[in-house]
Design a protein around this motif. Structure first.
Motif, PDB file in Angstrom:
ATOM      1  N   GLY A 128      24.553  -9.731   9.078  1.00  0.00           N
ATOM      2  CA  GLY A 128      24.971  -8.814   8.030  1.00  0.00           C
ATOM      3  C   GLY A 128      23.878  -7.817   7.682  1.00  0.00           C
ATOM      4  N   TRP A 129      23.034  -7.474   8.663  1.00  0.00           N
ATOM      5  CA  TRP A 129      21.936  -6.524   8.446  1.00  0.00           C
ATOM      6  C   TRP A 129      22.321  -5.138   8.964  1.00  0.00           C
ATOM      7  CZ3 TRP A 129      16.733  -9.119  10.375  1.00  0.00           C
ATOM      8  CH2 TRP A 129      16.460 -10.244   9.580  1.00  0.00           C
ATOM      9  N   PRO A 130      21.672  -4.097   8.443  1.00  0.00           N
ATOM     10  CA  PRO A 130      21.883  -2.773   9.021  1.00  0.00           C
ATOM     11  C   PRO A 130      21.286  -2.695  10.437  1.00  0.00           C
ATOM     12  CG  PRO A 130      20.232  -2.685   7.280  1.00  0.00           C
ATOM     13  CD  PRO A 130      20.784  -4.077   7.278  1.00  0.00           C
ATOM     14  N   GLN A 131      21.874  -1.825  11.235  1.00  0.00           N
ATOM     15  CA  GLN A 131      21.361  -1.668  12.602  1.00  0.00           C
ATOM     16  C   GLN A 131      21.190  -0.197  12.956  1.00  0.00           C
ATOM     17  OE1 GLN A 131      24.322  -2.241  15.755  1.00  0.00           O
ATOM     18  NE2 GLN A 131      25.776  -2.864  14.166  1.00  0.00           N
ATOM     19  N   ALA A 132      20.156   0.080  13.745  1.00  0.00           N
ATOM     20  CA  ALA A 132      19.947   1.424  14.278  1.00  0.00           C
ATOM     21  C   ALA A 132      19.705   1.254  15.768  1.00  0.00           C
ATOM     22  CB  ALA A 132      18.746   2.086  13.618  1.00  0.00           C
ATOM     23  N   THR A 133      20.684   1.658  16.549  1.00  0.00           N
ATOM     24  CA  THR A 133      20.569   1.406  17.986  1.00  0.00           C
ATOM     25  C   THR A 133      19.985   2.615  18.716  1.00  0.00           C
ATOM     26  OG1 THR A 133      22.820   2.164  18.321  1.00  0.00           O
ATOM     27  CG2 THR A 133      22.512  -0.199  18.005  1.00  0.00           C
ATOM     28  N   GLN A 134      19.451   2.359  19.902  1.00  0.00           N
ATOM     29  CA  GLN A 134      18.912   3.386  20.786  1.00  0.00           C
ATOM     30  C   GLN A 134      17.878   4.295  20.114  1.00  0.00           C
ATOM     31  OE1 GLN A 134      23.080   3.010  22.046  1.00  0.00           O
ATOM     32  NE2 GLN A 134      22.580   4.967  23.028  1.00  0.00           N
ATOM     33  N   VAL A 164      10.679   5.704  15.341  1.00  0.00           N
ATOM     34  CA  VAL A 164      10.814   4.798  14.191  1.00  0.00           C
ATOM     35  C   VAL A 164       9.746   5.161  13.174  1.00  0.00           C
ATOM     36  CG1 VAL A 164      10.683   2.392  13.428  1.00  0.00           C
ATOM     37  CG2 VAL A 164      11.707   2.931  15.652  1.00  0.00           C
ATOM     38  N   GLU A 165      10.164   5.432  11.911  1.00  0.00           N
ATOM     39  CA  GLU A 165       9.193   5.771  10.861  1.00  0.00           C
ATOM     40  C   GLU A 165       9.460   4.940   9.621  1.00  0.00           C
ATOM     41  OE1 GLU A 165       8.558  10.512  11.408  1.00  0.00           O
ATOM     42  OE2 GLU A 165      10.588   9.723  11.386  1.00  0.00           O
ATOM     43  N   VAL A 169      15.171   5.923  11.531  1.00  0.00           N
ATOM     44  CA  VAL A 169      15.228   5.775  12.983  1.00  0.00           C
ATOM     45  C   VAL A 169      15.942   6.983  13.568  1.00  0.00           C
ATOM     46  CG1 VAL A 169      16.156   4.417  14.888  1.00  0.00           C
ATOM     47  CG2 VAL A 169      15.204   3.264  12.879  1.00  0.00           C
ATOM     48  N   THR A 170      15.247   7.647  14.512  1.00  0.00           N
ATOM     49  CA  THR A 170      15.866   8.784  15.183  1.00  0.00           C
ATOM     50  C   THR A 170      16.444   8.303  16.500  1.00  0.00           C
ATOM     51  OG1 THR A 170      14.192  10.190  14.209  1.00  0.00           O
ATOM     52  CG2 THR A 170      15.461  11.126  16.025  1.00  0.00           C
ATOM     53  N   ARG A 171      17.646   8.740  16.788  1.00  0.00           N
ATOM     54  CA  ARG A 171      18.278   8.374  18.065  1.00  0.00           C
ATOM     55  C   ARG A 171      18.825   9.620  18.721  1.00  0.00           C
ATOM     56  NH1 ARG A 171      23.705   6.619  16.934  1.00  0.00           N
ATOM     57  NH2 ARG A 171      23.393   4.847  18.322  1.00  0.00           N
ATOM     58  N   LYS A 182      18.800   6.092   8.166  1.00  0.00           N
ATOM     59  CA  LYS A 182      17.836   5.492   7.258  1.00  0.00           C
ATOM     60  C   LYS A 182      18.436   4.193   6.746  1.00  0.00           C
ATOM     61  CE  LYS A 182      14.791   7.482   3.795  1.00  0.00           C
ATOM     62  NZ  LYS A 182      14.742   8.631   2.876  1.00  0.00           N
ATOM     63  N   ALA A 183      17.649   3.139   6.708  1.00  0.00           N
ATOM     64  CA  ALA A 183      18.154   1.857   6.220  1.00  0.00           C
ATOM     65  C   ALA A 183      17.010   1.111   5.559  1.00  0.00           C
ATOM     66  CB  ALA A 183      18.725   1.040   7.360  1.00  0.00           C
ATOM     67  N   LYS A 184      17.353   0.028   4.901  1.00  0.00           N
ATOM     68  CA  LYS A 184      16.330  -0.790   4.250  1.00  0.00           C
ATOM     69  C   LYS A 184      16.126  -2.071   5.013  1.00  0.00           C
ATOM     70  CE  LYS A 184      15.560   0.090  -0.524  1.00  0.00           C
ATOM     71  NZ  LYS A 184      15.516  -0.400  -1.864  1.00  0.00           N
ATOM     72  N   LEU A 185      14.907  -2.552   5.014  1.00  0.00           N
ATOM     73  CA  LEU A 185      14.646  -3.855   5.611  1.00  0.00           C
ATOM     74  C   LEU A 185      15.421  -4.913   4.822  1.00  0.00           C
ATOM     75  CD1 LEU A 185      10.775  -3.701   6.158  1.00  0.00           C
ATOM     76  CD2 LEU A 185      12.567  -3.513   7.903  1.00  0.00           C
ATOM     77  N   PRO A 186      15.792  -6.027   5.452  1.00  0.00           N
ATOM     78  CA  PRO A 186      15.627  -6.346   6.867  1.00  0.00           C
ATOM     79  C   PRO A 186      16.626  -5.590   7.737  1.00  0.00           C
ATOM     80  CG  PRO A 186      16.887  -8.058   5.771  1.00  0.00           C
ATOM     81  CD  PRO A 186      16.503  -7.084   4.703  1.00  0.00           C
TER      82      PRO A 186
END
Ligand SMILES: Cc1cc2nc3c(=O)[nH]c(=O)nc-3n(C[C@H](O)[C@H](O)[C@H](O)COP(=O)(O)OP(=O)(O)OC[C@H]3O[C@@H](n4cnc5c(N)ncnc54)[C@H](O)[C@@H]3O)c2cc1C
Lengths: 258, 561
Positions: free
Chosen positions: A145-151, A155-156, A165-167, A177-181
């Motif tokens: 149930g975490w956010p994901q940024a693929t490809q 990463v900043e 995350v730029t893709r 843009k997402a928050k940890l985790p």
């Protein structure tokens, strides 16, 4: 900001530079006696994790970089390589040769690993070059149930546990843009992996490598997918050589081309 | 595995290896040199003449770049006959009328000029002859008939293989007939138990190696030109290359030769035996003879098992002294699995970096680097040995830093730092090249002394505005074979450079009983310097051999001794 505890799943695959061949039984690719190494996308994940630490790009710092691989005993070689590149420790989950896990099983295994290791960032390759599934990262994000940024190509880290995350997408770049985790999967332009230096290769031999089994993660190597047949792409028809212009003309006539 | 090809754009190391360093064929056989690729890109220079800096892609049909014009001291030997239509008609009757067997510029020079050009120009584009006739025999009998006729009619002949030789031996100086071996390219037999390969002389090295690879064997010779050079050419130049340390020289691996003497006699010595102590070993004379006593038509050679496991390590070293110690240790600890030990100085690596922009293997720079390759049958066994070796050279402080290829891509990328030097230098401008053999202890001293001499003459400087004609004096080579390549990279032609270098370099080598040509041979380029490496007595004996086998002197004249 929280200190990062990065989990980097890596896979041992047939070496990128080796041409894979289908086995006689047409059930898969021939692996016996073939050179294996770390999945190239996973090298990018390891490199990125180490750079985040070295460049101090995360405000909370990096507390732990743990690599994990489920595979045959030989998978320990790539775990050592990852530690030579800068990972702190490794977990090897023994899977019998030939009993490959499907992406969903891997994702379930990693979910448990994330919980056990208290990871707050997982960096995976976007796919492994053996089956090209491109699923594990996404499934893991779903399970957790975490956010994901693929490809990811960049990463900043920002304030308040945010990660940009730029893709690369068709015709441009997209920034998420997402928050940890969170889950990040890597793409080719993210970085250029380093050569492991000899002193680091030596040091890696002494870093901790924990050995586990599938049972430790409550997983069995069950298969939901059935491979019916694996075949080579049709071979290109080889060309013929003619001796001279006369030969060429008679060949063309023979083929009815002129 | 669909995405493998997609990896290429960014798979950094490999991408560079393939696109920029392709002509020096990073190993294994991903790439190979073709004549056209070579002509378009890197060209290296022999020692005595700077090459022009601008190359027009298509060669002018008339120009001042003919060997005969660049070297006016060379005079056509008046004893040789001039080609006539009758001669050509006779060759046609021998070989058949097809264009693939014969290129005739006697009847109509203009029409055949383009077809003849590739046979007249050498790989470096430094030598260019005036041949009007190329003959391409398809059998030993045809070679014999051609040579007998040439001998009877005093027609001079240049045997030509893949035309990749680096000393101007493979192209005519004047109007010698080119005897191209390209149509005799068959692999004739292979014994899967003994590893004995028998092939025609025109077989391309890479073709032979791929044939062997499919059968678990390897050709005992490997070099950057493998995609073009012929086995016959390799034997005729006694090529050394990258595997010599492991598999030894062709004088040991060649089991038999079939050759044709100028009078048409077929030398029938195509033995498949490893042992044969029955009389003088005459085939050895043809190995390294550069086409001066006859034409090699068939080869029988002993091929080793292809190694199942290969590893490559790359070291940074603080001095040449350290490099020698590393070599000593490598021999001691890796012994039977050591397959290459190559040396590169920082100057050479900086130039490769400048040209390719590739990521350097080590974090910091060091005065010297070496590349070690192991080849064995058992990956685990090799890794264990190699790890122990690496640990010990690090512990003893012999090696300052290093890396070990973790996968095949890295392995190839590391090789590119060695194999890419020749081409990188070629990109930067004219190069004076010396391929020398010197006792190991003094080997690198030659580079230092030469550098000091060039600097003293005020010619050397790595300045951006290019005030100095010499950019760098660098050294690299097959350390395992005591074979150094001294290269002087220049910005522009300046007659002072050659004066500073020669005969200084040759004298330096002679004082240390070294060889002025370790693996490239004599050809036209080094002919006049043989005295620096061979005594008058030895040269006299060689001339006797030449007189015996080629009494009329028609074979590859103006060259060698
Ligand atoms: C990129 C590059 C890398 C190289 N690397 C190395 C290296 O590592 N080590 C090394 O030793 N050399 C090297 N060389 C030079 C080497 O000598 C040649 O590449 C090769 O051995 C010559 O083969 P060839 O078929 O092209 O011969 P050619 O160039 O055609 O001929 C060379 C000589 O042999 C004679 N000859 C050719 N075929 C026959 C025959 N059948 N019978 C009698 N005489 C014949 C010719 O007359 C000529 O004198 C390199 C060259 C290049 C261009």
């Amino acid at each position: 900001m929280s200190a990062l505890r990065i989990l980097v799943p890596i896979k041992r695959v047939i070496d990128y530079a080796v041409k894979p061949r289908v086995n006689k039984a047409q059930t898969g690719v021939e692996t016996a006696g073939v050179k294996h190494s770390m999945n190239p996308f996973d090298e990018l994940s390891v490199e990125e994790s180490v750079r985040i630490r070295e460049k101090k790009s995360a405000p909370g710092g990096v507390e732990d970089i743990c690599v994990i691989s489920a595979g045959p005993t030989k998978a320990q070689d790539i775990l050592r390589t990852a530690m030579a590149m800068g990972a702190d420790r490794a977990i090897h989950v023994e899977v019998k040769e030939g009993e490959d896990l499907e992406p969903l099983s891997v994702a379930k295994l990693l979910k448990t690993a994330v919980e056990q290791q208290k990871s707050n960032l997982v960096i995976l390759g976007k796919q492994s070059i053996d089956d090209d599934a491109n699923q594990t990262g996404q499934m893991l994000a779903g399970l957790l149930g975490w956010p994901q940024a693929t490809q990811a190509s960049k990463v900043e880290f920002g304030e308040g546990d945010t990660v940009s995350v730029t893709r690369e997408v068709d015709g441009g770049a997209e920034t998420l843009k997402a928050k940890l985790p969170m889950i990040i999967t890597t793409d080719l332009r993210l970085n250029e992996p380093r050569y492991a230096s000899l002193p680091n290769i030596m040091k890696a031999k002494k870093k901790p490598l924990e050995k586990k089994t599938l049972a430790d993660f409550g997983i069995t190597a069950e298969r939901r997918l059935k491979v019916l047949k694996v075949t080579e792409p049709p071979t290109r028809q080889g060309g013929g050589k003619v001796d001279d212009v006369d030969g060429l003309i008679s060949k063309l006539k023979e083929m009815g081309a002129i | 595995m669909a995405c493998r090809p997609q990896l290429t754009p960014v798979l950094r190391r490999l991408a560079r290896t393939t696109s920029e360093l392709s002509r020096q064929a990073p190993r294994p056989q991903v790439l190979s040199l073709t004549r056209t690729a070579a002509a378009a890109g890197s060209r290296s220079l022999g020692s005595s003449q700077p090459r022009p800096f601008q190359h027009t892609p298509a060669r002018r049909k008339d120009g001042d770049d003919f060997t005969s014009i660049k070297y006016p001291e060379l005079k056509r030997d008046g004893r040789f006959g001039r080609l006539t239509l009758d001669h050509v008609a006779h060759f046609r009757s021998l070989l058949g009328d097809s264009n693939s067997a014969l290129i005739d510029g006697v009847a109509n020079a203009e029409a055949a000029a383009d077809d003849l050009e590739p046979f007249n120009s050498d790989w470096m584009r430094k030598y260019r002859g005036h041949t009007q006739l190329v003959l391409k025999p398809a059998s030993t009998t045809e070679v014999s008939q051609i040579l007998k006729y040439c001998n009877d009619n005093m027609l001079a002949v240049v045997p030509q293989g893949g035309n990749t030789g680096l000393v101007g031996g493979s192209v005519p100086v004047f109007d010698e007939i080119v005897l191209s071996m390209s149509r005799m390219s068959q692999i004739l037999e292979f014994d899967d138990v003994s590893g004995t390969l028998v092939a025609e002389a025109g077989c391309i090295l890479e073709v032979a190696d791929q044939y062997l690879a499919a059968r678990g064997y390897i050709f005992p010779l490997d070099l950057g030109a493998k995609g073009s050079c012929h086995l016959g050419g390799n034997l005729s130049t006694n090529a050394g290359g990258l595997r010599l340390l492991r598999y030894g020289s062709l004088h040991g691996t060649v089991l038999g030769i079939e050759a044709v003497l100028p009078d048409g006699t077929v030398v029938d010595d195509l033995s498949r035996l490893r042992k044969n102590n029955t009389g003088y070993d005459l085939k050895q004379l043809f190995i390294g003879a550069e086409g001066t006593i006859g034409v090699i038509t068939k080869v029988s050679i002993q091929c080793p098992q292809r190694p199942a496991a290969q590893n490559v390590a790359f070291f940074g070293l603080e001095s040449y002294e350290h490099a020698q110690r590393a070599f000593r240790e490598a021999k001691g600890q890796l012994s039977e699995i050591l397959s290459a030990f190559e040396l590169m100085d920082e100057g050479s690596q900086a130039l490769v970096h400048r040209v390719t922009g590739s990521k350097r293997p080590l974090e910091s720079t060091h005065p010297f680097y070496c590349l070690i390759e192991t080849s064995g049958s058992n990956a685990d066994h090799d890794s264990e040995k190699l790890s122990a070796f690496l640990e010990s050279v690090m512990d003893k402080g012999i090696v300052a830093d290093g890396t070990l290829a973790q996968d095949e891509t890295q392995l190839r990328a590391l090789w590119a730092w060695r194999e890419g030097i020749t081409e990188a230098l070629g990109h930067l401008g004219g190069v004076f090249k010396y391929d020398v053999s010197i006792p190991l202890a003094q080997m690198y001293q030659l580079v230092e002394d030469t550098r000091a001499r060039v600097a003293e003459a005020g010619l050397l400087g790595d300045d951006a505005d290019g005030t100095h004609p010499v950019r760098a004096v660098v050294g690299y080579g097959h350390m395992g074979d005591s074979n150094l390549h001294l290269n002087i990279s220049t910005r522009r032609f300046d007659p002072r450079i050659e004066k500073v270098l020669e005969p200084f370099v040759y004298e330096w080598i002679a004082q240390r009983q070294g060889s002025i040509s370790a693996e490239h041979g004599l050809g036209l380029a080094k002919k006049k310097y043989i005295g620096y490496s061979r005594s008058e007595g030895m040269v006299g004996l060689m001339k006797q051999i030449k007189g015996l086998y080629d009494p009329r002197g028609i074979m590859n004249p103006y060259k060698y001794i």
